[in-house]
Design a protein around this motif. Sequence first.
Motif, PDB file in Angstrom:
ATOM      1  N   ALA A  39       0.829  -1.205   0.000  1.00 38.75           N
ATOM      2  CA  ALA A  39       0.000   0.000   0.000  1.00 38.75           C
ATOM      3  C   ALA A  39       0.864   1.255   0.000  1.00 38.75           C
ATOM      4  O   ALA A  39       0.583   2.232  -0.710  1.00 38.75           O
ATOM      5  CB  ALA A  39      -0.935  -0.014   1.202  1.00 38.75           C
ATOM      6  N   VAL A  40       1.926   1.249   0.791  1.00 38.49           N
ATOM      7  CA  VAL A  40       2.829   2.408   0.855  1.00 38.49           C
ATOM      8  C   VAL A  40       3.510   2.624  -0.493  1.00 38.49           C
ATOM      9  O   VAL A  40       3.696   3.764  -0.943  1.00 38.49           O
ATOM     10  CB  VAL A  40       3.865   2.216   1.981  1.00 38.49           C
ATOM     11  N   GLN A  41       3.896   1.541  -1.156  1.00 42.78           N
ATOM     12  CA  GLN A  41       4.584   1.665  -2.436  1.00 42.78           C
ATOM     13  C   GLN A  41       3.696   2.242  -3.528  1.00 42.78           C
ATOM     14  O   GLN A  41       4.198   2.752  -4.533  1.00 42.78           O
ATOM     15  CB  GLN A  41       5.119   0.293  -2.860  1.00 42.78           C
ATOM     16  N   GLN A  42       2.380   2.184  -3.343  1.00 43.28           N
ATOM     17  CA  GLN A  42       1.452   2.753  -4.312  1.00 43.28           C
ATOM     18  C   GLN A  42       1.247   4.245  -4.116  1.00 43.28           C
ATOM     19  O   GLN A  42       0.733   4.934  -5.004  1.00 43.28           O
ATOM     20  CB  GLN A  42       0.092   2.041  -4.212  1.00 43.28           C
ATOM     21  N   GLU A  43       1.670   4.767  -2.963  1.00 42.64           N
ATOM     22  CA  GLU A  43       1.499   6.184  -2.690  1.00 42.64           C
ATOM     23  C   GLU A  43       2.517   7.003  -3.482  1.00 42.64           C
ATOM     24  O   GLU A  43       3.635   6.545  -3.723  1.00 42.64           O
ATOM     25  CB  GLU A  43       1.658   6.457  -1.191  1.00 42.64           C
ATOM     26  N   PRO A  44       2.162   8.211  -3.910  1.00 38.34           N
ATOM     27  CA  PRO A  44       3.110   9.052  -4.654  1.00 38.34           C
ATOM     28  C   PRO A  44       4.263   9.503  -3.760  1.00 38.34           C
ATOM     29  O   PRO A  44       4.096   9.680  -2.539  1.00 38.34           O
ATOM     30  CB  PRO A  44       2.252  10.239  -5.106  1.00 38.34           C
ATOM     31  N   LEU A  45       5.426   9.652  -4.347  1.00 38.07           N
ATOM     32  CA  LEU A  45       6.587  10.124  -3.602  1.00 38.07           C
ATOM     33  C   LEU A  45       6.401  11.580  -3.197  1.00 38.07           C
ATOM     34  O   LEU A  45       5.756  12.363  -3.915  1.00 38.07           O
ATOM     35  CB  LEU A  45       7.848  10.008  -4.455  1.00 38.07           C
ATOM     36  N   PRO A  46       6.958  11.979  -2.054  1.00 38.19           N
ATOM     37  CA  PRO A  46       6.955  13.404  -1.702  1.00 38.19           C
ATOM     38  C   PRO A  46       7.653  14.223  -2.782  1.00 38.19           C
ATOM     39  O   PRO A  46       8.534  13.724  -3.493  1.00 38.19           O
ATOM     40  CB  PRO A  46       7.738  13.438  -0.383  1.00 38.19           C
ATOM     41  N   ALA A  47       7.253  15.464  -2.914  1.00 40.08           N
ATOM     42  CA  ALA A  47       7.782  16.314  -3.984  1.00 40.08           C
ATOM     43  C   ALA A  47       9.304  16.415  -3.940  1.00 40.08           C
ATOM     44  O   ALA A  47       9.967  16.420  -4.985  1.00 40.08           O
ATOM     45  CB  ALA A  47       7.148  17.705  -3.884  1.00 40.08           C
ATOM     46  N   ARG A  48       9.871  16.471  -2.756  1.00 42.44           N
ATOM     47  CA  ARG A  48      11.324  16.639  -2.656  1.00 42.44           C
ATOM     48  C   ARG A  48      12.097  15.389  -3.094  1.00 42.44           C
ATOM     49  O   ARG A  48      13.306  15.456  -3.308  1.00 42.44           O
ATOM     50  CB  ARG A  48      11.709  16.999  -1.222  1.00 42.44           C
ATOM     51  N   LEU A  49      11.409  14.256  -3.216  1.00 44.16           N
ATOM     52  CA  LEU A  49      12.067  13.030  -3.654  1.00 44.16           C
ATOM     53  C   LEU A  49      11.807  12.711  -5.118  1.00 44.16           C
ATOM     54  O   LEU A  49      12.325  11.730  -5.637  1.00 44.16           O
ATOM     55  CB  LEU A  49      11.606  11.847  -2.788  1.00 44.16           C
ATOM     56  N   GLN A  50      11.007  13.535  -5.791  1.00 43.32           N
ATOM     57  CA  GLN A  50      10.719  13.304  -7.199  1.00 43.32           C
ATOM     58  C   GLN A  50      12.003  13.426  -8.027  1.00 43.32           C
ATOM     59  O   GLN A  50      12.815  14.327  -7.827  1.00 43.32           O
ATOM     60  CB  GLN A  50       9.690  14.325  -7.692  1.00 43.32           C
ATOM     61  N   GLY A  51      12.184  12.508  -8.946  1.00 37.16           N
ATOM     62  CA  GLY A  51      13.354  12.558  -9.816  1.00 37.16           C
ATOM     63  C   GLY A  51      14.585  11.865  -9.260  1.00 37.16           C
ATOM     64  O   GLY A  51      15.620  11.805  -9.931  1.00 37.16           O
ATOM     65  N   ILE A  52      14.503  11.362  -8.018  1.00 39.97           N
ATOM     66  CA  ILE A  52      15.630  10.650  -7.425  1.00 39.97           C
ATOM     67  C   ILE A  52      15.445   9.162  -7.707  1.00 39.97           C
ATOM     68  O   ILE A  52      14.436   8.569  -7.320  1.00 39.97           O
ATOM     69  CB  ILE A  52      15.717  10.905  -5.916  1.00 39.97           C
ATOM     70  N   SER A  53      16.415   8.554  -8.355  1.00 35.27           N
ATOM     71  CA  SER A  53      16.285   7.147  -8.735  1.00 35.27           C
ATOM     72  C   SER A  53      16.690   6.236  -7.587  1.00 35.27           C
ATOM     73  O   SER A  53      17.279   6.670  -6.582  1.00 35.27           O
ATOM     74  CB  SER A  53      17.157   6.856  -9.961  1.00 35.27           C
ATOM     75  N   ARG A  54      16.411   4.958  -7.779  1.00 35.58           N
ATOM     76  CA  ARG A  54      16.742   3.955  -6.774  1.00 35.58           C
ATOM     77  C   ARG A  54      18.249   3.844  -6.564  1.00 35.58           C
ATOM     78  O   ARG A  54      18.715   3.469  -5.480  1.00 35.58           O
ATOM     79  CB  ARG A  54      16.164   2.603  -7.210  1.00 35.58           C
ATOM     80  N   THR A  55      19.029   4.178  -7.564  1.00 37.11           N
ATOM     81  CA  THR A  55      20.483   4.034  -7.473  1.00 37.11           C
ATOM     82  C   THR A  55      21.185   5.351  -7.145  1.00 37.11           C
ATOM     83  O   THR A  55      22.381   5.502  -7.406  1.00 37.11           O
ATOM     84  CB  THR A  55      21.037   3.471  -8.794  1.00 37.11           C
ATOM     85  N   THR A  56      20.441   6.311  -6.605  1.00 42.81           N
ATOM     86  CA  THR A  56      21.083   7.563  -6.197  1.00 42.81           C
ATOM     87  C   THR A  56      21.915   7.349  -4.943  1.00 42.81           C
ATOM     88  O   THR A  56      23.090   7.707  -4.874  1.00 42.81           O
ATOM     89  CB  THR A  56      20.035   8.654  -5.956  1.00 42.81           C
ATOM     90  N   CYS A  57      21.320   6.768  -3.930  1.00 45.36           N
ATOM     91  CA  CYS A  57      22.041   6.470  -2.692  1.00 45.36           C
ATOM     92  C   CYS A  57      21.225   5.490  -1.863  1.00 45.36           C
ATOM     93  O   CYS A  57      20.005   5.391  -2.015  1.00 45.36           O
ATOM     94  CB  CYS A  57      22.349   7.733  -1.892  1.00 45.36           C
ATOM     95  N   GLU A  58      21.914   4.771  -0.996  1.00 46.21           N
ATOM     96  CA  GLU A  58      21.259   3.830  -0.095  1.00 46.21           C
ATOM     97  C   GLU A  58      22.032   3.793   1.214  1.00 46.21           C
ATOM     98  O   GLU A  58      23.257   3.617   1.221  1.00 46.21           O
ATOM     99  CB  GLU A  58      21.209   2.431  -0.713  1.00 46.21           C
ATOM    100  N   LEU A  59      21.345   3.962   2.324  1.00 43.62           N
ATOM    101  CA  LEU A  59      21.979   3.972   3.637  1.00 43.62           C
ATOM    102  C   LEU A  59      21.806   2.606   4.291  1.00 43.62           C
ATOM    103  O   LEU A  59      20.688   2.100   4.424  1.00 43.62           O
ATOM    104  CB  LEU A  59      21.365   5.049   4.522  1.00 43.62           C
ATOM    105  N   THR A  60      22.921   1.998   4.698  1.00 45.46           N
ATOM    106  CA  THR A  60      22.904   0.732   5.421  1.00 45.46           C
ATOM    107  C   THR A  60      23.448   0.965   6.823  1.00 45.46           C
ATOM    108  O   THR A  60      24.570   1.463   6.983  1.00 45.46           O
ATOM    109  CB  THR A  60      23.753  -0.330   4.707  1.00 45.46           C
ATOM    110  N   ILE A  61      22.670   0.620   7.829  1.00 42.47           N
ATOM    111  CA  ILE A  61      23.088   0.778   9.216  1.00 42.47           C
ATOM    112  C   ILE A  61      23.873  -0.466   9.619  1.00 42.47           C
ATOM    113  O   ILE A  61      23.336  -1.566   9.686  1.00 42.47           O
ATOM    114  CB  ILE A  61      21.865   0.977  10.135  1.00 42.47           C
TER     115      ILE A  61
END
Length: 334
Positions: A171-193
């Motif tokens: 359900a969350v994945q169907q929601e639109p991205l916030p405006a500030r995250l538009q245009g950022i691809s999956r391979t921009t960055c990823e944080l691993t703790i």
Amino acid sequence: ATGAAAAANGSNNGNIIGSSGSSSSSNPTKRWVFCHLGPMSVVSSSAYHDWLTGFGPAAEHLMASSYGHTSITTQQAATLQAQLNFIEPQVFSIQGFMSLAQQQTADLQQQQLQVTHAANGCRFILAPFRYQGLAIGGVSSVLDMAAVQEAVRSKAAVMQLLEQYQAAKAAVQQEPLPARLQGISRTTCELTILGTSSATPSNHRNVSAYYLDLFDRGGLLMDCGEDTMGQLERRYGRQDAARRIRQLQAVWVSHMHADHHGGLYPLLLYRQHLLQQQAAGGADGAVAPPAAAPLFILGPWPLFKVLQDYRKVLPLQFHFLPNTHFYDPAPHPP
């Protein structure tokens, strides 16, 4: 490379493997066991193994290199990771544990050779004679990841929660991205703790370290507590972790508590080892890309003094910028 030799009176049956055993010989003879503490890049070379033959066929050799470590030392951590992987495989990888388990199986199958790769937890018993030999009873057994995950699958309450989680996630994945995250691809960055524990590791958390994957632009580390390299290997597997360490662009250290920088010094040394291999063209002799620049380190000014002390005995390469530079750009004393 350094070799240490131990002579012991014991049976001459040549069977040194087992967590316990007995000897039928009543006339023990002198026995030579060599423990090799050199780096894996040396002790695994053909020249080194040719040198071993000079000790004769009766000599026994234990390879105790840190780079040759393959056994899973923390069974509980591996079990927990396998359970979490069943719930969310994209977040909780078992690639690192699986590669260790596969290598450990191969090592155990070769234990009858006179050259033995000593796993964590093994012991060489000198006396009493009837138990003399390499005892592997303390070595962690190969973890059956599939059996662990099947045990999770058998719990109805867990499966019900998992269905609810997957539905909520979809359900969350169907929601639109916030405006500030538009245009950022999956391979921009990823944080691993990699760790959030304070002061000392706990059963389920390592000390502070956060890895920011920038994909084709390399990566960044924010804090580098002890065993950060081990956490990277558990997350990505040994080969992929080595690639990420080699491509690190910078490490930021927040403050001088040891749980935030204790893993920095072995990481620097290992990264240089990897870059030296790369510059040499690798094992297959392929043409290597240009070696990366020394690692950029940003941290408290006292950290630079610690790095300088390490550099007196280790060939560490780095560029350092004190974090005070951002609000006080005045030059600091050398």
